[in-house]
Design an enzyme around this catalytic site. Structure first.
Site, PDB file in Angstrom:
ATOM      1  N   GLY A 265      27.690 -29.641 -30.754  1.00  0.00           N
ATOM      2  CA  GLY A 265      28.676 -29.199 -31.736  1.00  0.00           C
ATOM      3  C   GLY A 265      28.546 -27.711 -32.008  1.00  0.00           C
ATOM      4  O   GLY A 265      29.508 -26.972 -31.909  1.00  0.00           O
ATOM      5  N   ARG A 652       6.765 -28.046 -41.356  1.00  0.00           N
ATOM      6  CA  ARG A 652       6.225 -29.127 -40.540  1.00  0.00           C
ATOM      7  C   ARG A 652       7.197 -29.501 -39.428  1.00  0.00           C
ATOM      8  O   ARG A 652       8.413 -29.543 -39.641  1.00  0.00           O
ATOM      9  CB  ARG A 652       5.984 -30.372 -41.405  1.00  0.00           C
ATOM     10  CG  ARG A 652       5.408 -31.549 -40.601  1.00  0.00           C
ATOM     11  CD  ARG A 652       5.306 -32.822 -41.422  1.00  0.00           C
ATOM     12  NE  ARG A 652       4.395 -32.682 -42.544  1.00  0.00           N
ATOM     13  CZ  ARG A 652       3.057 -32.702 -42.439  1.00  0.00           C
ATOM     14  NH1 ARG A 652       2.500 -32.833 -41.263  1.00  0.00           N
ATOM     15  NH2 ARG A 652       2.315 -32.577 -43.509  1.00  0.00           N
ATOM     16  N   LEU A 654       8.510 -32.372 -37.259  1.00  0.00           N
ATOM     17  CA  LEU A 654       8.502 -33.832 -37.401  1.00  0.00           C
ATOM     18  C   LEU A 654       8.358 -34.536 -36.052  1.00  0.00           C
ATOM     19  O   LEU A 654       7.781 -35.621 -35.980  1.00  0.00           O
ATOM     20  CB  LEU A 654       9.784 -34.293 -38.106  1.00  0.00           C
ATOM     21  CG  LEU A 654       9.975 -33.715 -39.517  1.00  0.00           C
ATOM     22  CD1 LEU A 654      11.305 -34.167 -40.107  1.00  0.00           C
ATOM     23  CD2 LEU A 654       8.824 -34.113 -40.440  1.00  0.00           C
ATOM     24  N   ASN A 655       8.930 -33.943 -34.998  1.00  0.00           N
ATOM     25  CA  ASN A 655       8.810 -34.510 -33.655  1.00  0.00           C
ATOM     26  C   ASN A 655       8.698 -33.335 -32.676  1.00  0.00           C
ATOM     27  O   ASN A 655       9.696 -32.664 -32.400  1.00  0.00           O
ATOM     28  CB  ASN A 655      10.045 -35.369 -33.342  1.00  0.00           C
ATOM     29  CG  ASN A 655      10.004 -35.976 -31.946  1.00  0.00           C
ATOM     30  OD1 ASN A 655       9.534 -35.359 -30.998  1.00  0.00           O
ATOM     31  ND2 ASN A 655      10.512 -37.196 -31.812  1.00  0.00           N
ATOM     32  N   PRO A 656       7.505 -33.057 -32.193  1.00  0.00           N
ATOM     33  CA  PRO A 656       7.332 -31.866 -31.347  1.00  0.00           C
ATOM     34  C   PRO A 656       8.204 -31.891 -30.098  1.00  0.00           C
ATOM     35  O   PRO A 656       8.638 -30.825 -29.628  1.00  0.00           O
ATOM     36  CB  PRO A 656       5.842 -31.916 -30.963  1.00  0.00           C
ATOM     37  CG  PRO A 656       5.193 -32.782 -31.988  1.00  0.00           C
ATOM     38  CD  PRO A 656       6.238 -33.769 -32.440  1.00  0.00           C
ATOM     39  N   GLN A 662      15.071 -28.416 -29.102  1.00  0.00           N
ATOM     40  CA  GLN A 662      16.001 -27.649 -29.937  1.00  0.00           C
ATOM     41  C   GLN A 662      15.737 -26.151 -29.818  1.00  0.00           C
ATOM     42  O   GLN A 662      16.666 -25.349 -29.667  1.00  0.00           O
ATOM     43  CB  GLN A 662      15.844 -28.044 -31.404  1.00  0.00           C
ATOM     44  CG  GLN A 662      16.590 -29.287 -31.802  1.00  0.00           C
ATOM     45  CD  GLN A 662      18.061 -28.987 -31.995  1.00  0.00           C
ATOM     46  OE1 GLN A 662      18.780 -28.671 -31.056  1.00  0.00           O
ATOM     47  NE2 GLN A 662      18.531 -29.079 -33.205  1.00  0.00           N
ATOM     48  N   GLU A 728      19.083 -24.070 -35.582  1.00  0.00           N
ATOM     49  CA  GLU A 728      19.779 -22.826 -35.263  1.00  0.00           C
ATOM     50  C   GLU A 728      18.871 -21.645 -34.988  1.00  0.00           C
ATOM     51  O   GLU A 728      19.243 -20.710 -34.281  1.00  0.00           O
ATOM     52  CB  GLU A 728      20.770 -22.504 -36.389  1.00  0.00           C
ATOM     53  CG  GLU A 728      21.905 -23.494 -36.359  1.00  0.00           C
ATOM     54  CD  GLU A 728      22.792 -23.474 -37.589  1.00  0.00           C
ATOM     55  OE1 GLU A 728      23.749 -22.713 -37.587  1.00  0.00           O
ATOM     56  OE2 GLU A 728      22.524 -24.238 -38.535  1.00  0.00           O
TER      57      GLU A 728
HETATM   58 MO1  MOS Z   1      25.766 -24.889 -37.351  1.00  0.00          MO
HETATM   59  S1  MOS Z   1      26.760 -23.156 -36.739  1.00  0.00           S
HETATM   60  O1  MOS Z   1      26.055 -24.856 -39.034  1.00  0.00           O
HETATM   61  O2  MOS Z   1      26.495 -26.223 -36.543  1.00  0.00           O
END
Ligand code: MOS
Length: 761
Positions: A265, A652, A654-656, A662, A728
């Site tokens: 998204g 923290r 939560l899932n490395p 990400q 992000e």
């Molecule tokens: Mo993010 S740009 O708030 O999906």
């Protein structure tokens, strides 16, 4: 500066073990393990059904016809040939479209999600080059596409605002920048600048970027006796429902939106004109309609990141402390949206300076409404700021990491608030060690390997912590010892379902295979958007409240015949499929036993994310240090990123496994921002010139080196579970890290993205 901030002592930490609020924050179970994505097997087998794949009887397919001028009115519109083409069911234009109200625009109302306030296909006026002017509905996609090519439109053009330079000259301050003031000033920066022994004053430019998620935007919609069913790719289920309800003047309860899987998204998967057009066409056709945007459509009808021109000026003393920091500039925007690209946000919180001035302006352009795109503002703002920091480090003869250590602030430099948790210096130290930063040549252009010039660069990554109020979750425990978690949250591929299965397993003392996580449907408890990297913190907070309520209910059901009799909620914990005394291991009763004795099949409770008071007390941000090594060809100027490391401080983890993915994905998107991505906008006619992935270059495998990711994993005591959100931040700082590495390799300073080889020749 505000005098209203509270000290940490005045406001007890809401989520800390000390505050008694979240004992789970300090405990490891499923949380902290790399549980593989639970939606993974479905996706690799092709069994996860996306919005354009839902089977429906009597389905029709839609294609868009879009305008070829930037501003004016439709003069003639000939649909006869399209209507006569094989398989055509309907051609919808402003002449026969149902009446629709303008969408409520995101950020103007907490529930609104519309990208633009323009009415959709309600009259002959044209507002941007690429605006839909007709929708063709047919029995097959091919028939719809062919018939769309037969629609003939002529226009009467009117003068349009298309030149960024001219629009800057008549620019304006936006009312707010995501609720923050457009201008913040602490002290007289211009006086400080002119008196500073060291000074740099630069202008940086960044282009438009278009969303290129792997799944193109799509809806499959139909009406059922006045009720509306929408299969969507969305990161804002309930906000989309609210917005569609407003456009069509119907009760929200009559709309059901399904969106179990979303193929990326990044900010773009909200309601755009194709939603309203498909729903309107389904009404006229009396049949289900699928409107799946083509890649070219996405460039024309879905907005992305907007172009910016940014000035960064720094004044420094010999000792490397700052007397002045200015970050000011303009972003292109439209008069019908509210997305000013918050590029000054990093400068508000990152570095100590005697005086700081940030200023955001917008320039009105006739274009598709720009929108959020992964770290909107921060991604391009950190390019300008972090290049300028690197330039000043060079000016001072300081290592850029050492320079940043000398301007590390004790409290937030513009708000004065204490930081909830900030370990940027550690992130730099850890990253430098692992990356081998000490091998960097201090002077540019010093390292050559055959025809390749080699350089290293570094830059700060940063993104705010956000937690949304109001998101709800329902937890139901059944007598077979399983839990169902129901929440209209969003899985865009980032691991939402996986991580919250882990969180709820730990909260309830269950194994992860005893937790069923239901999401992606407006029939579930209403939730907030997956935006601003806020979903995990919001859901963790709501789950905290829900489990607290569930615990009370379980203790009530347990009654006086239980080993738990007489214990208060504070004295028990969830473990081993039931509740037990925190101290005495033998005082325990399973959920199955509690429910069985009470004669109940199930027990449930709901919780809601409370108001985020923590962000009114603390400056809450995530940080990172991005390390880049590039090779630049001495003859051709070709740039190859040879190594990259991201060292993050996001609370923290939560899932490395999902977290590293990400971060890595953000960094890859940042490499595109740095080196290849540019939506080319023809300022003569407002036409986007490269609306395809053949001409809009996102990084491909050859462009992406091995990316190393490390994190401090230090819990933030003021965030639920100690976790600040990670979606992000990965993209931020990457543009500057690459640019700084290119400078270190070549001695050339490129201040305009993308850094293509022609700029180095
Ligand atoms: Mo993010 S740009 O708030 O999906």
């Amino acid at each position: 500066m505000t005098n209203l901030q509270k000290t940490p002592e005045q406001t007890p930490a809401r989520w800390t073990p000390d505050g008694g609020r979240d004992p789970l924050a300090g405990r490891h179970g499923a949380i902290g393990t790399s549980l593989p994505r639970i939606d993974g097997p479905l996706k690799v087998r092709g069994q996860a059904r996306f919005a354009a794949e839902v089977p429906v009887d009597r389905l029709t397919y839609a294609a868009l016809v879009t305008s070829t001028i930037a501003r004016g009115v439709i003069a003639t519109l000939d649909t006869a040939a399209a209507e006569a083409a094989p398989g055509v069911v309907l051609v919808m234009t402003h002449r026969n479209a149902p009446r629709m109200a303008p969408p409520a625009v995101i950020m103007t109302d907490p529930r609104a999600a519309g990208a633009s306030s323009l009415p959709v296909m309600q009259d002959a006026s044209i507002h941007w080059n690429g605006e839909p002017v007709a929708v063709v509905v047919a029995e097959t996609q091919e028939q719809a596409d062919h018939a769309a090519s037969l629609v003939r439109v002529t226009y009467r053009e009117e003068p349009a605002s298309l030149s960024f330079e001219q629009a800057i000259a008549v620019g304006r301050h936006p009312d707010t920048v995501l609720g923050e003031p457009a201008v913040i000033e602490t002290g007289d920066t211009e006086t400080a600048l002119s008196a500073a022994p060291h000074r740099i004053d630069r202008v940086y430019r960044t282009p438009r970027h278009s969303h290129s998620a792997i799944e193109p935007h799509a809806v499959t919609v139909w009406w059922e006796n006045g009720d509306l069913v929408v299969h969507d790719a969305t990161q804002m289920l309930h906000m989309t429902r609210y917005t569609i309800a407003g456009v069509f003047g119907i009760d929200e309860e009559r709309i059901r939106i399904h969106s179990p899987y979303v193929g990326g998204g990044f900010g773009s998967k909200g309601p755009w004109s194709h939603h309203y057009l498909a729903i309107a066409a389904a009404k006229l056709a009396g049949r289900p309609v699928r409107l799946a945007l083509s890649r070219a459509d996405i460039f024309r009808v879905v907005g992305g990141r907007t172009t910016t021109e940014q000035r960064v000026a720094l004044g420094a003393r010999d000792d490397g402390t700052l007397t002045a920091l200015v970050h000011a500039g303009t972003a292109a925007m439209t008069t019908h949206n509210n997305c000013p690209e918050q590029f000054t946000f990093p400068a508000r919180h990152l570095y100590a300076a005697d005086s700081i001035r940030v200023e955001q302006r917008v320039a009105d352009i006739d274009m598709v409404a720009n929108t959020f795109m992964r770290a909107p503002g921060e991604s391009v703002g950190s390019f300008a700021l972090e290049c300028a920091i690197d330039e000043m480090a060079g000016e001072l003869g300081l290592d850029p990491i050492e320079f940043r250590r000398r301007i590390e602030p004790e409290t937030d430099p513009t708000s004065g608030r204490p930081f909830s948790s900030r370990h940027l210096v550690k992130a730099y130290a850890d990253g430098a060690e692992r990356f081998g930063w000490s091998r960097r040549a201090a002077s540019p252009g010093a390292l050559r390997n055959g025809d390749w010039l080699v350089g290293m660069g570094v830059a700060t990554a940063t993104y705010p912590y956000y937690r949304m109020p109001g998101g709800r979750v329902r937890i139901t425990l059944s007598r077979d010892g399983r839990a169902t978690v129901a929440v209209a949250a969003h899985e865009m591929g980032m691991g939402t379902a996986t991580v919250h299965t882990q969180v709820l397993a730990d909260r309830l003392g269950l194994s992860v295979d005893h937790v069923d996580f239901q999401h992606g449907d407006t029939a579930l408890p209403a939730f907030t958007m997956a935006g601003g990297s806020s979903q995990t913190a919001t859901l963790a907070a709501a789950a905290h409240e829900a489990t607290a309520a569930l615990l009370e209910e379980l203790l009530r059901l347990a009654g006086n015949d239980s080993p738990l009799a007489g214990l208060t909620a504070d004295e028990v914990e969830a473990r081993d499929g039931g509740l037990g005394h925190r101290g005495a291991r033998d005082r325990f009763e399973s959920y199955a036993s509690i429910l069985g004795r009470a004669g109940r099949d199930a027990v449930g409770a709901e919780g809601e994310s409370p108001m985020p008071t923590e962000t009114q007390t603390f400056s809450m941000h995530s940080y990172g240090a991005q390390f880049c090594e590039v090779r630049v060809h001495a003859v051709t100027g070709e740039i190859r990123v040879s190594r990259f490391l991201g060292s993050f401080d996001c609370g923290r983890i939560l899932n490395p496994g999902t977290a590293a993915s990400q971060f890595r994905g953000g960094i890859i998107m940042g490499l595109g921002l740095a080196l290849t991505e540019e939506t080319q906008f023809d300022e003569r006619n407002g036409r986007i010139m490269n609306p395809s992935l053949a001409e809009y270059h996102v990084p491909v495998h050859m462009d992406v080196p091995e990316i190393d990711v490390i994190f401090t994993d230090i819990p933030d005591p003021h965030a639920p579970l100690g976790a600040r959100g990670i979606g992000e931040i990965g993209i931020t700082g990457v543009g500057a890290a690459v640019a700084n590495a290119v400078h270190n390799a070549t001695g050339r300073r490129i201040r305009e993205l993308p850094i293509t080889l022609d700029k180095l020749l």
